[in-house]
Design an enzyme around this catalytic site. Structure first.
Site, PDB file in Angstrom:
ATOM      1  N   LYS A 101       0.795  -1.314  -0.001  1.00 43.15           N
ATOM      2  CA  LYS A 101       0.161  -0.069  -0.014  1.00 43.15           C
ATOM      3  C   LYS A 101       0.962   1.161   0.009  1.00 43.15           C
ATOM      4  O   LYS A 101       1.759   1.326   0.254  1.00 43.15           O
ATOM      5  CB  LYS A 101      -0.971  -0.002   1.136  1.00 43.15           C
ATOM      6  CG  LYS A 101      -0.433   0.154   2.450  1.00 43.15           C
ATOM      7  CD  LYS A 101      -1.511   0.309   3.625  1.00 43.15           C
ATOM      8  CE  LYS A 101      -0.784   0.500   4.929  1.00 43.15           C
ATOM      9  NZ  LYS A 101      -0.013   1.904   5.201  1.00 43.15           N
ATOM     10  N   VAL A 133      -2.296   6.519  12.410  1.00 43.07           N
ATOM     11  CA  VAL A 133      -2.352   6.729  10.912  1.00 43.07           C
ATOM     12  C   VAL A 133      -3.026   5.627  10.112  1.00 43.07           C
ATOM     13  O   VAL A 133      -4.112   5.338  10.162  1.00 43.07           O
ATOM     14  CB  VAL A 133      -1.013   7.187  10.441  1.00 43.07           C
ATOM     15  CG1 VAL A 133      -0.853   7.657   8.962  1.00 43.07           C
ATOM     16  CG2 VAL A 133      -0.159   8.028  11.335  1.00 43.07           C
ATOM     17  N   CYS A 134      -2.266   4.356  10.112  1.00 45.89           N
ATOM     18  CA  CYS A 134      -2.546   3.318   9.143  1.00 45.89           C
ATOM     19  C   CYS A 134      -3.771   2.701   9.690  1.00 45.89           C
ATOM     20  O   CYS A 134      -4.403   1.906   9.259  1.00 45.89           O
ATOM     21  CB  CYS A 134      -1.287   2.711   8.500  1.00 45.89           C
ATOM     22  SG  CYS A 134      -0.608   3.529   7.371  1.00 45.89           S
ATOM     23  N   ILE A 135      -3.324   2.306  11.193  1.00 43.67           N
ATOM     24  CA  ILE A 135      -4.425   1.363  11.833  1.00 43.67           C
ATOM     25  C   ILE A 135      -5.622   2.145  11.857  1.00 43.67           C
ATOM     26  O   ILE A 135      -6.752   1.707  11.742  1.00 43.67           O
ATOM     27  CB  ILE A 135      -3.898   1.368  13.341  1.00 43.67           C
ATOM     28  CG1 ILE A 135      -2.478   0.406  13.432  1.00 43.67           C
ATOM     29  CG2 ILE A 135      -4.881   0.495  14.419  1.00 43.67           C
ATOM     30  CD1 ILE A 135      -2.737  -0.745  12.696  1.00 43.67           C
ATOM     31  N   THR A 138      -7.195   2.145   8.699  1.00 47.49           N
ATOM     32  CA  THR A 138      -7.782   0.933   7.756  1.00 47.49           C
ATOM     33  C   THR A 138      -9.084   0.315   8.681  1.00 47.49           C
ATOM     34  O   THR A 138      -9.976  -0.095   8.049  1.00 47.49           O
ATOM     35  CB  THR A 138      -6.567  -0.027   7.870  1.00 47.49           C
ATOM     36  OG1 THR A 138      -5.409   0.430   7.172  1.00 47.49           O
ATOM     37  CG2 THR A 138      -7.019  -1.493   7.582  1.00 47.49           C
TER      38      THR A 138
END
Length: 213
Positions: A101, A133-135, A138
Site C-alpha cells: 500500500k 495513522v494506518c491503523i 484501515t
C-alpha cells in the site's frame, strides 16, 4: 439486547455471530499492518506488541485462519530497502497474502478487498502500526466497506510524535482503544479485544447469525 450489552459481550471473547453486511462471508482474517523496520524502530512497547502479534499468528495458523500482511511504501520507505522490510521477529509464511500500500487506508488502491472476498472474509482482527495513522484509517475503511473490524488493543503501536504536537504515544494508543471499543454502524461494528481474549475458533454450540435477514 442493547448495543452496549452486545459490545461488552464482544469484548469478552470472539463470537461467531458476525454483523458484517456481506452475505456469505463468515470467515475471519488477521491483518498485520506495517510492522516494518522503519515504522516501529522507536515505537511504544515495540517488543511486547510484536510478541503479541506473534501469539496471534500462532493461533490463527493453528485454526487455519487467513493471515494478511500489509506493507507500506513511500519516499521514506522505498521498496526493498531495509526500513521497508518487515521486522525480523515476524515471519510471513508461504501462502499468506501480502498487500502493498501507498496510502494510510490499506484498502485504498490495493488488492486487499479482492483477497478478502476470495476467502469469504467479513470479520477483521487488526494489528500493527501506526495507531494514529494506518491503523485508524484501515479500521474506518473496513467498516465503511461493510466489514466488522476488531482492534487488538495490545497489538498495535505508534511512535512518539509529541514534537509535532501529538499526544504521547501511550495516550494515543489508549484513546484509540477507548473510542474504537464503542464504534458501530448499521449492520457492522468495531470493538476491541486483548490478545489473551482472541480465539479464532467460534464456539461449536453457537450458531452463526443469519446475515440474509
Amino acid at each position: 439486547m442493547s448495543v452496549t450489552m452486545v459490545d461488552r459481550q464482544w469484548q469478552n471473547e470472539y463470537r461467531g455471530d458476525l454483523l458484517t453486511t456481506f452475505r456469505d462471508r463468515s470467515n475471519t482474517a488477521l491483518l498485520v499492518i506495517d510492522v516494518q523496520n522503519g515504522v516501529v524502530s522507536d515505537a511504544c512497547n515495540r517488543d511486547a506488541v510484536i510478541a503479541n502479534i506473534n501469539t496471534l499468528l500462532d493461533r490463527a495458523r493453528a485454526e487455519s485462519t487467513l493471515v494478511v500482511w500489509v506493507q507500506h511504501w513511500d519516499d521514506d520507505l522505498p521498496r526493498d530497502s531495509e526500513p521497508w522490510r518487515y521486522v525480523p521477529e515476524l515471519e510471513r509464511r508461504d501462502g499468506e497474502p501480502l498487500v502493498h500500500k501507498h496510502y494510510s487506508d490499506a484498502f485504498e488502491d490495493t488488492g486487499l478487498e479482492a483477497v478478502l472476498a476470495t476467502h469469504s472474509v467479513g470479520q477483521l482482527l487488526v494489528t500493527g502500526a501506526q495507531t494514529d495513522v494506518c491503523i485508524r484509517s484501515t479500521l474506518h475503511g473496513a467498516v465503511v466497506r461493510g466489514y466488522d473490524a476488531t482492534l487488538v488493543a495490545d497489538a498495535h503501536t505508534t511512535e512518539d510524535c509529541t514534537g509535532h504536537g501529538a499526544l504521547p504515544p501511550e495516550q494515543v494508543i489508549a484513546h484509540t482503544n477507548y473510542y474504537w471499543r464503542w464504534h458501530n454502524a448499521p449492520g457492522r461494528r468495531g470493538g476491541i479485544l486483548e490478545t489473551a481474549q482472541v480465539s479464532f475458533a467460534p464456539p461449536a454450540d453457537e450458531p452463526q447469525r443469519d446475515r440474509a435477514e
